[in-house]
Design a protein around this motif. Structure first.
Motif, PDB file in Angstrom:
ATOM      1  N   THR A   5      38.778  70.624  23.172  1.00 19.31           N
ATOM      2  CA  THR A   5      38.238  70.289  21.983  1.00 19.31           C
ATOM      3  C   THR A   5      38.099  71.711  21.012  1.00 19.31           C
ATOM      4  OG1 THR A   5      35.781  70.177  22.308  1.00 19.31           O
ATOM      5  CG2 THR A   5      37.053  68.168  22.301  1.00 19.31           C
ATOM      6  N   ILE A   6      38.346  72.918  21.904  1.00 19.51           N
ATOM      7  CA  ILE A   6      38.224  74.025  21.305  1.00 19.51           C
ATOM      8  C   ILE A   6      39.423  74.946  21.986  1.00 19.51           C
ATOM      9  CG2 ILE A   6      35.703  73.921  20.554  1.00 19.51           C
ATOM     10  CD1 ILE A   6      35.013  75.952  22.975  1.00 19.51           C
ATOM     11  N   ILE A   7      39.557  76.061  21.179  1.00 21.56           N
ATOM     12  CA  ILE A   7      40.604  76.840  21.879  1.00 21.56           C
ATOM     13  C   ILE A   7      39.688  78.332  21.734  1.00 21.56           C
ATOM     14  CG2 ILE A   7      42.780  78.129  21.598  1.00 21.56           C
ATOM     15  CD1 ILE A   7      43.655  75.615  19.897  1.00 21.56           C
ATOM     16  N   VAL A   8      39.772  79.017  22.821  1.00 21.24           N
ATOM     17  CA  VAL A   8      38.786  80.411  22.888  1.00 21.24           C
ATOM     18  C   VAL A   8      40.019  81.357  23.241  1.00 21.24           C
ATOM     19  CG1 VAL A   8      37.379  81.835  23.754  1.00 21.24           C
ATOM     20  CG2 VAL A   8      36.928  79.225  23.637  1.00 21.24           C
ATOM     21  N   GLN A  31      31.339  66.230  23.039  1.00 24.51           N
ATOM     22  CA  GLN A  31      32.011  67.078  24.091  1.00 24.51           C
ATOM     23  C   GLN A  31      32.449  68.609  23.097  1.00 24.51           C
ATOM     24  OE1 GLN A  31      35.897  65.565  24.817  1.00 24.51           O
ATOM     25  NE2 GLN A  31      36.523  67.328  26.319  1.00 24.51           N
ATOM     26  N   LEU A  32      32.596  68.533  22.018  1.00 25.26           N
ATOM     27  CA  LEU A  32      33.021  69.693  21.181  1.00 25.26           C
ATOM     28  C   LEU A  32      31.737  70.641  21.180  1.00 25.26           C
ATOM     29  CD1 LEU A  32      34.993  70.063  17.654  1.00 25.26           C
ATOM     30  CD2 LEU A  32      32.962  71.080  18.292  1.00 25.26           C
ATOM     31  N   LEU A  33      30.559  69.977  20.740  1.00 24.51           N
ATOM     32  CA  LEU A  33      29.354  70.747  20.805  1.00 24.51           C
ATOM     33  C   LEU A  33      28.918  71.505  21.871  1.00 24.51           C
ATOM     34  CD1 LEU A  33      27.375  68.454  18.097  1.00 24.51           C
ATOM     35  CD2 LEU A  33      28.091  70.696  17.775  1.00 24.51           C
ATOM     36  N   GLY A  34      29.143  70.674  23.133  1.00 27.55           N
ATOM     37  CA  GLY A  34      28.986  71.080  24.425  1.00 27.55           C
ATOM     38  C   GLY A  34      29.764  72.264  24.709  1.00 27.55           C
ATOM     39  N   SER A  57      40.829  74.297  11.512  1.00 24.33           N
ATOM     40  CA  SER A  57      42.204  74.373  11.110  1.00 24.33           C
ATOM     41  C   SER A  57      42.318  74.538   9.463  1.00 24.33           C
ATOM     42  CB  SER A  57      42.867  72.869  11.363  1.00 24.33           C
ATOM     43  OG  SER A  57      42.373  71.945  10.273  1.00 24.33           O
ATOM     44  N   GLU A  58      43.516  74.488   8.917  1.00 21.02           N
ATOM     45  CA  GLU A  58      43.371  74.626   7.641  1.00 21.02           C
ATOM     46  C   GLU A  58      43.061  73.845   6.720  1.00 21.02           C
ATOM     47  OE1 GLU A  58      47.731  76.642   7.300  1.00 21.02           O
ATOM     48  OE2 GLU A  58      47.456  75.671   5.332  1.00 21.02           O
ATOM     49  N   LYS A  59      43.241  72.521   7.155  1.00 20.62           N
ATOM     50  CA  LYS A  59      42.439  71.359   6.351  1.00 20.62           C
ATOM     51  C   LYS A  59      41.154  71.118   6.738  1.00 20.62           C
ATOM     52  CE  LYS A  59      44.808  66.972   5.960  1.00 20.62           C
ATOM     53  NZ  LYS A  59      45.436  66.084   6.428  1.00 20.62           N
ATOM     54  N   ALA A  60      40.420  71.449   7.729  1.00 16.32           N
ATOM     55  CA  ALA A  60      39.183  71.260   7.889  1.00 16.32           C
ATOM     56  C   ALA A  60      38.309  72.278   8.895  1.00 16.32           C
ATOM     57  CB  ALA A  60      39.011  69.862   8.687  1.00 16.32           C
ATOM     58  N   PHE A  61      37.436  72.954   8.480  1.00 15.29           N
ATOM     59  CA  PHE A  61      36.465  73.634   9.400  1.00 15.29           C
ATOM     60  C   PHE A  61      36.118  72.632  10.238  1.00 15.29           C
ATOM     61  CE2 PHE A  61      32.346  75.407  10.511  1.00 15.29           C
ATOM     62  CZ  PHE A  61      32.711  76.492  11.118  1.00 15.29           C
ATOM     63  N   ALA A  62      35.237  71.702   9.655  1.00 15.27           N
ATOM     64  CA  ALA A  62      34.650  70.584  10.507  1.00 15.27           C
ATOM     65  C   ALA A  62      34.159  69.682   9.348  1.00 15.27           C
ATOM     66  CB  ALA A  62      33.570  70.973  11.598  1.00 15.27           C
ATOM     67  N   ALA A  63      34.616  68.269   9.559  1.00 16.67           N
ATOM     68  CA  ALA A  63      34.156  67.078   8.511  1.00 16.67           C
ATOM     69  C   ALA A  63      32.834  66.685   8.940  1.00 16.67           C
ATOM     70  CB  ALA A  63      35.487  66.167   8.286  1.00 16.67           C
ATOM     71  N   GLY A  64      32.204  67.171   9.626  1.00 14.37           N
ATOM     72  CA  GLY A  64      30.890  66.488   9.884  1.00 14.37           C
ATOM     73  C   GLY A  64      30.774  66.058  11.365  1.00 14.37           C
ATOM     74  N   ALA A  65      29.537  65.844  11.621  1.00  9.38           N
ATOM     75  CA  ALA A  65      29.227  65.129  13.131  1.00  9.38           C
ATOM     76  C   ALA A  65      30.156  63.855  13.255  1.00  9.38           C
ATOM     77  CB  ALA A  65      27.734  64.692  13.160  1.00  9.38           C
ATOM     78  N   ASP A  66      30.513  63.627  14.412  1.00  5.86           N
ATOM     79  CA  ASP A  66      31.409  62.280  14.683  1.00  5.86           C
ATOM     80  C   ASP A  66      30.815  61.052  14.040  1.00  5.86           C
ATOM     81  OD1 ASP A  66      32.912  60.387  15.709  1.00  5.86           O
ATOM     82  OD2 ASP A  66      33.983  61.699  16.698  1.00  5.86           O
ATOM     83  N   ILE A  67      31.027  60.427  13.084  1.00  4.36           N
ATOM     84  CA  ILE A  67      30.377  59.303  12.634  1.00  4.36           C
ATOM     85  C   ILE A  67      30.623  58.138  13.514  1.00  4.36           C
ATOM     86  CG2 ILE A  67      30.568  57.591  10.688  1.00  4.36           C
ATOM     87  CD1 ILE A  67      31.591  60.184   8.807  1.00  4.36           C
TER      88      ILE A  67
END
Ligand code: HXC
Length: 258
Positions: A5-8, A31-34, A57-67
């Motif tokens: 869920t991330i790229i390093v 998963q992403l937070l871990g 991404s260009e569209k979203a840094f992050a749209a929040g915690a996963d609802i």
């Protein structure tokens, strides 16, 4: 560790961590937070890394915690499990400087994640918000606390109570972000800021980070004492001798983190 869920990417002393859940606007799930916590710890331990950049991404840094992850949880579960207690401490434990490069939405936990970084550079498309109120909840990772200290009570109340989004221009005016750049230039600007930081002595960048963050945790008198003592302690380093000698000799310093 292989991340999903991330790229390093590590290059030129900078670790670039890209949040990568494109189908969910980079919503922050367990998963992403871990994976993010793990990647940041790796960057902390990697001698080649001197600064970290977190982006989306260009569209979203992050749209929040996963609802979708939270929707069925009960009070007992979130209270006993202390939901979102560990993630901030994992990020705040990192002593190397972290820049958030924000494009598009930084909402709820996404805005809170950006605020946990040391400073935010955003694109002119960025939108910040604490819209949790629309979901029948409220901020849970700093949106009522850090945001209030960063932009003041009136704007923080407005954002948290109405759930409205703040654009990049207002975010800069309010002190939430340090720089706004055209969307196409965002990564260039963030990576060049990271490269500038990476040139310094890491002893001093970590000292600066600690001292500025201290100002949010203590009184002015204690903070000033902390600052002065850390300033004094830097005279025990070779990098202080090198930095001052280089100035006097009119050359670039060669810092060795000693
Ligand atoms: C789960 C999300 C999500 C989220 C977007 N998606 N945000 N999934 N959690 N926070 C998913 C959508 O369900 C959709 O998936 C896909 O991403 C694209 O989103 P759309 O809504 O179709 O896109 P758009 O119309 O462009 O609107 C973008 C948006 C909107 C304005 C960002 O998605 C939105 O309002 N998102 C929620 C923002 C929010 O309320 N954040 C706070 C969350 S609570 P599908 O599968 O349907 O295509 C929170 C609590 C913090 O953060 C407490 C401590 C961490």
């Amino acid at each position: 560790m292989a991340y999903e869920t991330i790229i390093v990417e590590v290059a030129d002393h900078v670790a670039l961590v890209t949040l990568n859940r494109p189908d969910a606007m980079n919503a922050l799930n367990d998963q992403l937070l871990g994976e993010l916590a793990h990647a940041l710890q790796e960057a902390q331990e990697n001698d080649k890394v001197r600064c970290i950049v977190i982006t989306g991404s260009e569209k979203a840094f992050a749209a929040g915690a996963d609802i979708k992850m939270m929707s069925e949880k009960t009070f007992t579960e979130v209270f006993l499990g202390d939901l979102f207690a560990d993630e901030p401490s994992a990020i705040l434990r990192i002593r190397k400087p972290i820049i958030a490069a924000v494009s598009g939405y930084a909402l709820g936990g996404g805005c809170e994640l950006a605020m946990m970084c040391d400073f935010i550079i955003c694109s002119d498309t960025a939108k910040f918000g604490q819209p949790e109120i629309n979901l029948g909840v409220m901020a849970g990772m700093g949106g009522s606390q850090r945001l209030t200290r960063f932009i003041g009570k009136s704007k923080a109340m407005d954002m948290n109570l109405t759930g409205r989004f703040m654009d990049a221009e207002e975010a800069e005016r309010s002190g939430l972000v340090s720089r706004v750049v055209p969307a196409k230039k965002l990564m260039e600007e963030a990576m060049s800021a990271a490269a500038k930081i990476a040139e310094k002595s890491m002893i001093t960048t970590m000292a600066v980070k600690e001292a500025v963050n201290r100002s949010y945790e203590t009184t002015l008198a204690e903070g000033l004492l902390f600052e002065r003592r850390v300033f004094h302690s830097l005279f025990a380093t070779e990098d202080q001798k090198e930095g001052m000698a280089a100035f006097i000799e009119k050359r670039e310093p060669q810092f060795r983190d000693k």
